[in-house]
Write a protein that holds these residues in place. Structure first.
Motif, PDB file in Angstrom:
ATOM      1  N   ALA A  88       0.862  -1.186   0.000  1.00 44.49           N
ATOM      2  CA  ALA A  88       0.000   0.000   0.000  1.00 44.49           C
ATOM      3  C   ALA A  88       0.896   1.232   0.000  1.00 44.49           C
ATOM      4  CB  ALA A  88      -0.905   0.009   1.229  1.00 44.49           C
ATOM      5  N   GLY A  89       0.454   2.255  -0.679  1.00 42.25           N
ATOM      6  CA  GLY A  89       1.207   3.497  -0.681  1.00 42.25           C
ATOM      7  C   GLY A  89       2.464   3.462  -1.525  1.00 42.25           C
ATOM      8  N   VAL A  90       2.548   2.508  -2.473  1.00 44.72           N
ATOM      9  CA  VAL A  90       3.728   2.398  -3.319  1.00 44.72           C
ATOM     10  C   VAL A  90       3.292   2.277  -4.777  1.00 44.72           C
ATOM     11  CG1 VAL A  90       5.711   0.956  -3.923  1.00 44.72           C
ATOM     12  CG2 VAL A  90       5.086   1.269  -1.534  1.00 44.72           C
ATOM     13  N   ILE A  91       3.956   3.030  -5.631  1.00 41.15           N
ATOM     14  CA  ILE A  91       3.820   2.856  -7.084  1.00 41.15           C
ATOM     15  C   ILE A  91       5.235   2.764  -7.638  1.00 41.15           C
ATOM     16  CG2 ILE A  91       3.065   3.865  -9.263  1.00 41.15           C
ATOM     17  CD1 ILE A  91       0.904   5.382  -7.726  1.00 41.15           C
ATOM     18  N   LEU A  92       5.555   1.641  -8.262  1.00 44.62           N
ATOM     19  CA  LEU A  92       6.855   1.491  -8.915  1.00 44.62           C
ATOM     20  C   LEU A  92       6.765   2.069 -10.320  1.00 44.62           C
ATOM     21  CD1 LEU A  92       7.945  -2.157  -8.028  1.00 44.62           C
ATOM     22  CD2 LEU A  92       8.669  -0.021  -6.977  1.00 44.62           C
ATOM     23  N   THR A  93       7.754   2.828 -10.715  1.00 46.45           N
ATOM     24  CA  THR A  93       7.764   3.429 -12.044  1.00 46.45           C
ATOM     25  C   THR A  93       8.877   2.825 -12.881  1.00 46.45           C
ATOM     26  OG1 THR A  93       6.856   5.517 -11.227  1.00 46.45           O
ATOM     27  CG2 THR A  93       8.021   5.588 -13.334  1.00 46.45           C
ATOM     28  N   PHE A  94       8.531   2.451 -14.103  1.00 46.47           N
ATOM     29  CA  PHE A  94       9.495   1.978 -15.083  1.00 46.47           C
ATOM     30  C   PHE A  94       9.346   2.854 -16.323  1.00 46.47           C
ATOM     31  CE2 PHE A  94       8.501  -1.688 -12.463  1.00 46.47           C
ATOM     32  CZ  PHE A  94       9.768  -2.152 -12.138  1.00 46.47           C
ATOM     33  N   VAL A  95      10.422   3.526 -16.715  1.00 46.69           N
ATOM     34  CA  VAL A  95      10.411   4.347 -17.923  1.00 46.69           C
ATOM     35  C   VAL A  95      10.921   3.474 -19.060  1.00 46.69           C
ATOM     36  CG1 VAL A  95      11.270   6.440 -19.024  1.00 46.69           C
ATOM     37  CG2 VAL A  95      10.772   6.439 -16.568  1.00 46.69           C
ATOM     38  N   VAL A  96      10.114   3.373 -20.101  1.00 44.91           N
ATOM     39  CA  VAL A  96      10.406   2.496 -21.236  1.00 44.91           C
ATOM     40  C   VAL A  96      10.428   3.321 -22.523  1.00 44.91           C
ATOM     41  CG1 VAL A  96       9.345   0.489 -20.085  1.00 44.91           C
ATOM     42  CG2 VAL A  96       7.952   1.945 -21.568  1.00 44.91           C
ATOM     43  N   ASP A  97      10.837   2.686 -23.608  1.00 45.60           N
ATOM     44  CA  ASP A  97      10.875   3.393 -24.893  1.00 45.60           C
ATOM     45  C   ASP A  97       9.481   3.694 -25.424  1.00 45.60           C
ATOM     46  OD1 ASP A  97      13.666   3.486 -25.047  1.00 45.60           O
ATOM     47  OD2 ASP A  97      13.773   1.530 -26.040  1.00 45.60           O
TER      48      ASP A  97
END
Length: 122
Positions: free
Chosen positions: A67-76
């Motif tokens: 809870a309270g977490v968003i993982l971010t992945f920057v992709v092409d």
């Protein structure tokens, strides 16, 4: 600091690891029944761990659902990942949307319940 990566706590380690392999193309560097360490094949310093939530090394207070977490992945290309998400029946929370800060973003949930932001430059 010598190394840093995030561990996702999961009930089903193999299923959650497979989600990231399919969606983002990550590959296992280490794999066991209680822990999988994944990395980007083109940049092995980008790592993600999947750790069994009930394993004895996980503190009892950390074992509840995320809870309270968003993982971010920057992709092409966010839309390519969106198509993979559809094909793998991922839990798509928000379809790709152009954001006011210059990125295109979608939100999915992994099998462990973690919210994942997949973004790319517009």
């Amino acid at each position: 600091m010598q190394r840093g990566f995030t561990n996702i706590l999961a009930e089903d380690v193999a299923q959650t690891a497979a989600f990231y392999e399919t969606l983002l193309g990550l590959k296992p560097k280490f794999s066991s029944d209680w822990f999988v360490n994944l990395a980007d094949p083109d940049n092995p310093d980008l790592e993600l761990g999947v750790l069994q939530r009930t394993n004895e090394i996980v503190p009892a207070r950390a074992r509840q659902a995320p809870a309270g977490v968003i993982l971010t992945f920057v992709v092409d290309d966010c839309d390519t990942i969106h198509q993979r998400a559809i094909a793998s029946n991922a839990d798509i929370v928000e379809a790709p949307t152009d954001m006011p800060y210059g990125q295109r973003r979608m939100i999915v949930r992994d099998p462990a319940g973690t919210f994942i932001d997949i973004s790319s430059l517009v």
